[in-house]
Design a protein around this motif. Structure first.
Motif, PDB file in Angstrom:
ATOM      1  N   ALA A 133       1.040  -1.027   0.244  1.00  0.00           N
ATOM      2  CA  ALA A 133      -0.108   0.094   0.042  1.00  0.00           C
ATOM      3  C   ALA A 133       0.815   1.330  -0.113  1.00  0.00           C
ATOM      4  CB  ALA A 133      -0.999  -0.113   1.223  1.00  0.00           C
ATOM      5  N   ASP A 134       2.025   1.185   0.431  1.00  0.00           N
ATOM      6  CA  ASP A 134       2.868   2.302   0.579  1.00  0.00           C
ATOM      7  C   ASP A 134       3.895   2.441  -0.712  1.00  0.00           C
ATOM      8  OD1 ASP A 134       2.498   3.309   3.114  1.00  0.00           O
ATOM      9  OD2 ASP A 134       3.601   1.912   4.199  1.00  0.00           O
ATOM     10  N   LEU A 135       4.301   1.095  -1.065  1.00  0.00           N
ATOM     11  CA  LEU A 135       5.161   1.203  -2.373  1.00  0.00           C
ATOM     12  C   LEU A 135       4.447   1.514  -3.798  1.00  0.00           C
ATOM     13  CD1 LEU A 135       8.235   0.386  -3.497  1.00  0.00           C
ATOM     14  CD2 LEU A 135       7.091  -1.870  -3.594  1.00  0.00           C
ATOM     15  N   LEU A 136       3.257   0.595  -4.028  1.00  0.00           N
ATOM     16  CA  LEU A 136       2.769   0.822  -5.247  1.00  0.00           C
ATOM     17  C   LEU A 136       2.206   1.834  -5.603  1.00  0.00           C
ATOM     18  CD1 LEU A 136       1.803  -2.967  -5.433  1.00  0.00           C
ATOM     19  CD2 LEU A 136       3.649  -1.973  -6.470  1.00  0.00           C
ATOM     20  N   ALA A 152       6.427  -5.735 -16.324  1.00  0.00           N
ATOM     21  CA  ALA A 152       5.945  -6.643 -15.639  1.00  0.00           C
ATOM     22  C   ALA A 152       6.580  -6.733 -14.129  1.00  0.00           C
ATOM     23  CB  ALA A 152       6.698  -8.187 -16.370  1.00  0.00           C
ATOM     24  N   VAL A 153       5.968  -7.459 -13.314  1.00  0.00           N
ATOM     25  CA  VAL A 153       6.090  -7.366 -11.763  1.00  0.00           C
ATOM     26  C   VAL A 153       6.186  -8.886 -11.168  1.00  0.00           C
ATOM     27  CG1 VAL A 153       5.506  -6.873  -9.683  1.00  0.00           C
ATOM     28  CG2 VAL A 153       5.066  -5.114 -11.609  1.00  0.00           C
ATOM     29  N   GLN A 154       7.394  -9.307 -10.642  1.00  0.00           N
ATOM     30  CA  GLN A 154       7.361 -10.596 -10.261  1.00  0.00           C
ATOM     31  C   GLN A 154       6.527 -10.882  -9.080  1.00  0.00           C
ATOM     32  OE1 GLN A 154      11.312 -12.638  -9.994  1.00  0.00           O
ATOM     33  NE2 GLN A 154      11.007 -12.616  -7.740  1.00  0.00           N
ATOM     34  N   LEU A 155       6.055 -11.930  -8.826  1.00  0.00           N
ATOM     35  CA  LEU A 155       5.353 -12.462  -7.811  1.00  0.00           C
ATOM     36  C   LEU A 155       6.199 -13.286  -6.714  1.00  0.00           C
ATOM     37  CD1 LEU A 155       2.564 -12.795  -6.308  1.00  0.00           C
ATOM     38  CD2 LEU A 155       2.365 -14.974  -7.712  1.00  0.00           C
ATOM     39  N   LEU A 176      -1.184  -7.504  -5.056  1.00  0.00           N
ATOM     40  CA  LEU A 176      -0.517  -6.885  -6.085  1.00  0.00           C
ATOM     41  C   LEU A 176      -1.747  -6.088  -7.004  1.00  0.00           C
ATOM     42  CD1 LEU A 176       2.200  -9.170  -7.099  1.00  0.00           C
ATOM     43  CD2 LEU A 176       2.499  -6.936  -5.961  1.00  0.00           C
ATOM     44  N   HIS A 177      -2.829  -6.888  -7.091  1.00  0.00           N
ATOM     45  CA  HIS A 177      -3.861  -6.233  -8.200  1.00  0.00           C
ATOM     46  C   HIS A 177      -4.555  -5.245  -7.244  1.00  0.00           C
ATOM     47  CE1 HIS A 177      -3.503 -10.190 -10.456  1.00  0.00           C
ATOM     48  NE2 HIS A 177      -2.745  -9.332 -11.009  1.00  0.00           N
ATOM     49  N   HIS A 179      -3.564  -3.281  -5.061  1.00  0.00           N
ATOM     50  CA  HIS A 179      -2.764  -2.084  -4.947  1.00  0.00           C
ATOM     51  C   HIS A 179      -2.346  -1.414  -6.467  1.00  0.00           C
ATOM     52  CE1 HIS A 179      -2.851  -2.038  -0.740  1.00  0.00           C
ATOM     53  NE2 HIS A 179      -2.479  -3.269  -0.511  1.00  0.00           N
ATOM     54  N   GLY A 180      -2.970  -1.827  -7.465  1.00  0.00           N
ATOM     55  CA  GLY A 180      -2.785  -1.248  -8.836  1.00  0.00           C
ATOM     56  C   GLY A 180      -2.022  -1.845  -9.701  1.00  0.00           C
ATOM     57  N   VAL A 181      -1.451  -2.898  -9.612  1.00  0.00           N
ATOM     58  CA  VAL A 181      -0.523  -3.596 -10.450  1.00  0.00           C
ATOM     59  C   VAL A 181      -1.432  -4.276 -11.652  1.00  0.00           C
ATOM     60  CG1 VAL A 181       0.973  -5.305 -11.112  1.00  0.00           C
ATOM     61  CG2 VAL A 181       1.463  -4.149  -9.064  1.00  0.00           C
ATOM     62  N   ASP A 182      -1.403  -3.862 -12.681  1.00  0.00           N
ATOM     63  CA  ASP A 182      -2.202  -4.251 -14.088  1.00  0.00           C
ATOM     64  C   ASP A 182      -1.155  -4.727 -15.115  1.00  0.00           C
ATOM     65  OD1 ASP A 182      -1.251  -1.592 -14.610  1.00  0.00           O
ATOM     66  OD2 ASP A 182      -3.357  -1.002 -15.033  1.00  0.00           O
ATOM     67  N   VAL A 183       0.045  -4.776 -14.822  1.00  0.00           N
ATOM     68  CA  VAL A 183       0.858  -5.468 -15.806  1.00  0.00           C
ATOM     69  C   VAL A 183       1.009  -6.873 -15.387  1.00  0.00           C
ATOM     70  CG1 VAL A 183       2.097  -3.107 -16.373  1.00  0.00           C
ATOM     71  CG2 VAL A 183       2.905  -5.037 -14.473  1.00  0.00           C
ATOM     72  N   PRO A 184       1.446  -7.721 -16.574  1.00  0.00           N
ATOM     73  CA  PRO A 184       1.734  -9.351 -16.044  1.00  0.00           C
ATOM     74  C   PRO A 184       2.519  -9.452 -14.967  1.00  0.00           C
ATOM     75  CG  PRO A 184       1.761  -8.736 -18.410  1.00  0.00           C
ATOM     76  CD  PRO A 184       1.803  -7.459 -17.862  1.00  0.00           C
ATOM     77  N   LEU A 185       2.019 -10.559 -14.341  1.00  0.00           N
ATOM     78  CA  LEU A 185       2.957 -10.947 -13.014  1.00  0.00           C
ATOM     79  C   LEU A 185       4.048 -12.298 -13.524  1.00  0.00           C
ATOM     80  CD1 LEU A 185       0.298 -10.888 -10.131  1.00  0.00           C
ATOM     81  CD2 LEU A 185       2.000  -9.275 -11.042  1.00  0.00           C
ATOM     82  N   PHE A 186       4.961 -12.609 -12.925  1.00  0.00           N
ATOM     83  CA  PHE A 186       5.708 -13.718 -13.340  1.00  0.00           C
ATOM     84  C   PHE A 186       6.301 -14.302 -12.173  1.00  0.00           C
ATOM     85  CE2 PHE A 186       8.745 -10.095 -13.633  1.00  0.00           C
ATOM     86  CZ  PHE A 186       9.825 -10.606 -13.019  1.00  0.00           C
ATOM     87  N   THR A 187       6.812 -15.556 -12.011  1.00  0.00           N
ATOM     88  CA  THR A 187       7.460 -16.037 -11.067  1.00  0.00           C
ATOM     89  C   THR A 187       8.637 -16.812 -11.615  1.00  0.00           C
ATOM     90  OG1 THR A 187       6.329 -18.450 -11.256  1.00  0.00           O
ATOM     91  CG2 THR A 187       5.361 -16.919  -9.798  1.00  0.00           C
TER      92      THR A 187
END
Length: 581
Positions: A133-136, A152-155, A176-177, A179-187
């Motif tokens: 909530a602080d970072l994103l 992209a953002v790593q999970l 993540l979603h 708090h606003g991440v709407d680009v693909p996630l990856f592991t």
């Protein structure tokens, strides 16, 4: 708005095929005034992307506090990446490993008894929720869907090497979603952990440094369609104290990069530029024996610790040019270096005598851990009174990580976690003698289940089998040395700060060597360069040009034992120790 698409046959951006050719560059391991230089060299290599972790423990040093300033100004780093035309792979954790203190997890989580890190423990997930909530929100404009560089953002990070709870990964994805991440996630996981560490609907990527064909085949077996990507292509490795400097030949690493790209895979080179574990930020490993990581994170990377291109940089540039455009510009020249000089340290200050300047002592019936004291980095000074004169055996259940023991101010021995040491014999000179135990956090474990790594003296502490009462525990974070009172150099028993000055006409990169010194830490103009140790392999500390100023500069050395000299040396080249080749 551009959005990275994960298609059956690969990545697409703006409806055009995209092969990600990325390099690891951790902003928190590089002086912020040098970010632009390192990013420019990434583009000249032929990269179209850079990758960075985000260290939760630095951004949130205490509960309810969050920083995005100075060397933690991630938005500025992202602006500079965008100015070079580079995409960004963001790896916010919450766990990052990275050979970083605690894997990036803040130490204050461990103040909670029984907390389960990297799990669905509500206490852990609640803290992660606050962190995101602080970072994103400040990073929302930097997502590619908002016109920014983050594609992209790593999970999580190599979760398959730790656990297999898909519910935990799903919870993180939801946060993540939310708090606003709407680009693909990856592991990302090592090939043998891909099944355990993945989440349905999230792109799996693999980490390896060799056996390219086997790694990609296992990734394809676990993920029949979609892009093939190696998220950490290891081209070097990290070092630990008491070992050798690990290297990998440019030809061998470049040949495996060629195999990766020839297979049509995307890649993140780990590391483009490793940088430095400044201050107390190095991590450690514990697979039965505790092993702290050294200060340098050179990693035998494409850019060395000072950001200069290496032969490996040139070899990789030639390979990349076979598969992608490389700027038609000359390779950047090495940065200017300081003129070698000796520096006399002519003033000193006893740490034990001035310990009261660094933290308030807390009285309890047992030693308190760093986490109970609200402390992340540095030392704790424990003090008690010995009940009787004569032979004594001090026994401590767990030393985390290195304890120097003093009786009436005189050193009587050292207990090291690395050597599995728990007991020390000495003679108490009198009834009521003063016992002091100075404990150093040498780096929280950053990998595996041992990440629940509380620091200080843990468990029972006894003398001749009897527990001591009325302990004082004093935190010594050493985050500022401004209050110290120095006197002209004189023999000092025990840990002491040594101060000297030197002048430079024009600031430039340099390397500090401490031949004749034993173990401790160094600051230049208040900037913490990191730890040194006569065990090696690393024998020089990198001095970034931006921490210097024209004219007079100050250097402070905390020597924990003793030195055979009162001088240190500024050099124009590094010495990271004997190589393993």
């Amino acid at each position: 708005m551009p959005r990275l698409e994960i298609a059956a046959d690969g990545f697409r951006l703006d409806d055009r095929p995209l092969r990600i050719i990325s390099g690891g560059l951790h902003y928190f391991r590089v002086h912020p005034e040098q970010w632009a230089d390192r990013l420019h060299k990434a583009r000249l290599l032929g990269l179209n992307t850079v990758e960075t972790y985000v260290p939760w423990n630095l951004h949130a040093p205490r509960p309810g506090e969050f920083r995005l300033d100075g060397g933690l100004d991630l938005p500025r780093f992202l602006d500079l990446a965008a100015a070079e035309g580079l995409h960004v792979l963001l790896r916010p954790g919450p766990y990052i490993c990275a050979e970083w203190e605690g894997g990036g997890l803040p130490s204050w989580l461990l103040a909670e008894d029984g907390i389960e890190l990297r799990s669905r423990d509500p206490r852990f997930l609640g803290a992660v929720d606050d962190y995101l909530a602080d970072l994103l929100p400040p990073l929302k404009p930097y997502l590619s869907t908002s016109g920014g560089p983050i594609i992209a953002v790593q999970l999580e990070n190599e979760y398959g090497a730790y656990g297999d709870d898909a519910g935990y990964l799903a919870d993180l994805a939801e946060l993540l979603h939310t708090h606003g991440v709407d680009v693909p996630l990856f592991t990302c996981d090592q090939p043998s952990d891909l099944a355990r560490g993945g989440l349905d609907g999230v792109l799996r990527t693999a980490n390896f440094g060799s056996r390219v064909d086997a790694g990609l085949a296992e990734l394809r077996r676990q993920q029949p369609t979609g892009p093939l990507m190696c998220s950490e292509f290891w081209i070097g490795w990290f070092d630990r104290w008491g070992a050798v400097h690990i290297t990998r030949s440019p030809a061998d690493a470049a040949a495996d990069l060629d195999r990766l790209l020839a297979a049509g895979a995307s890649v993140n080179i780990y590391m483009l530029h490793g940088g430095t574990n400044f201050g107390f930020t190095n991590g450690a490993n514990d697979k039965g024996t505790y092993r702290p990581t050294v200060t340098s994170y050179d990693y035998d990377a494409l850019l060395d610790e000072a950001g200069d291109p290496t032969p490996k940089y040139e070899a990789f540039r030639e390979v990349i040019a076979k598969y992608a455009p490389v700027p038609d510009e000359p390779l950047p020249a090495p940065a200017a270096k300081l003129v070698p000089t000796d520096i006399e340290l002519d003033s000193c200050a006893s740490l034990l005598d001035q310990a009261h300047l660094f933290g308030r002592a807390v009285i309890a019936d047992r030693p308190l851990t760093m986490e109970q004291l609200g402390q992340s980095f540095g030392f704790v000074l424990y003090e008690a009174v010995l009940p009787a004169a004569g032979p004594a055996v001090l026994r401590i259940d767990e030393v985390r990580d290195r304890a120097q023991v003093f009786v009436d101010g005189q050193p009587v021995g050292v207990l090291e976690r690395e050597n599995h040491e728990h007991a020390l014999a000495f003679t108490a000179p009198r009834h009521g003698a003063h016992l002091a135990v100075l404990v150093e956090n040498q780096g929280r474990v950053n990998y595996g289940t041992a990440i629940h790594d509380r620091k200080g003296l843990l468990g029972r502490v006894t003398v001749n089998g009897e527990a001591l009462a009325d302990w004082t525990s004093r935190p010594l974070p050493l985050d500022s040395l401004d209050a110290l009172a120095f006197i002209p150099a004189a023999p000092v028993v025990g840990p002491a700060f040594h101060l000297g000055t030197f002048t430079v006409d024009r600031p430039a990169d340099g390397y500090l060597a401490l031949p004749g010194w034993t173990k401790g830490l160094v600051w230049v103009n208040g900037f913490p360069l990191g730890r040194y140790c006569s065990r090696g392999p690393q024998t020089t500390l990198y001095v970034p040009a931006p921490v210097l100023r024209p004219g007079r500069n100050e250097i402070t050395v905390l020597e924990l034992h003793a030195s055979a000299t009162s001088t240190v040396e500024l050099r124009d080249r590094p010495d990271l120790g004997p190589r393993d080749e």
